[in-house]
Motif scaffolding. Structure first.
Motif, PDB file in Angstrom:
ATOM      1  N   GLU A   2       8.424  72.831 -41.021  1.00  0.00           N
ATOM      2  CA  GLU A   2       9.202  72.597 -39.808  1.00  0.00           C
ATOM      3  C   GLU A   2       9.474  71.106 -39.627  1.00  0.00           C
ATOM      4  O   GLU A   2      10.589  70.707 -39.290  1.00  0.00           O
TER       5      GLU A   2
ATOM      6  N   ASN B  74      12.276  69.778 -41.680  1.00  0.00           N
ATOM      7  CA  ASN B  74      13.577  70.327 -41.319  1.00  0.00           C
ATOM      8  C   ASN B  74      14.002  71.512 -42.185  1.00  0.00           C
ATOM      9  O   ASN B  74      15.147  71.902 -42.163  1.00  0.00           O
TER      10      ASN B  74
ATOM     11  N   ARG C 208      15.003  74.514 -39.829  1.00  0.00           N
ATOM     12  CA  ARG C 208      16.350  74.441 -39.250  1.00  0.00           C
ATOM     13  C   ARG C 208      17.401  74.871 -40.282  1.00  0.00           C
ATOM     14  O   ARG C 208      18.346  75.583 -39.953  1.00  0.00           O
TER      15      ARG C 208
END
Length: 142
Positions: free
Chosen positions: A72, A75, A78
């Motif tokens: 996380e 990234n 995402r």
């Protein structure tokens, strides 16, 4: 007093005092071993503690949660969510389906369910709360 009576009384007293259950169980079993009429050696206590902790699956779970947090932070989460949103984002209920698909991808990469929940859930649950539809209006009484 028998060993069982000592354990039950100690357990009841510690729980009524508001102590956490795991500590109540430890204190009750230790008191029963120390004060009871059974002649078990005290090495039983620490041997039982180490045997209970020395389970490979329980040792792996914190490592998977850390891996999910690192993914996380890097990234990756995402990007996985963006790919899932491109695939199913336009469907009815797309945000929920996107969450499920992103969790599937993330779990396949990390190999952990708890790590997936920690990483994807931290992003998607607030987004789902922000986008929730308003409840329908109550029908008017005639």
């Amino acid at each position: 007093m028998s060993t069982m009576e000592i354990a039950l009384i100690t357990l009841a007293v510690t729980i009524l005092l508001g102590m956490p259950i795991f500590m109540s169980l430890i204190i009750a079993s230790s008191a029963a071993l120390l004060l009871g009429d059974s002649m078990l050696p005290l090495s039983v206590i620490h041997n039982s503690l180490f045997e209970g902790i020395n389970i490979f699956t329980l040792l792996a779970i914190p490592c998977f949660v850390v891996a999910g947090s690192l993914m996380e932070y890097g990234n990756i989460t995402r990007q996985i969510i963006d790919v899932a949103k491109m695939l199913v984002g336009r469907m009815y209920g797309g945000l929920g389906i996107t969450t499920i698909l992103a969790c599937t991808f993330f779990a396949a990469i990390s190999g952990s369910g708890p790590g997936t929940v920690a990483a994807v859930g931290a992003i998607m649950v607030p987004a789902m709360i922000r986008r929730r539809p308003h409840p329908p209006a109550a029908p008017s009484a005639l």
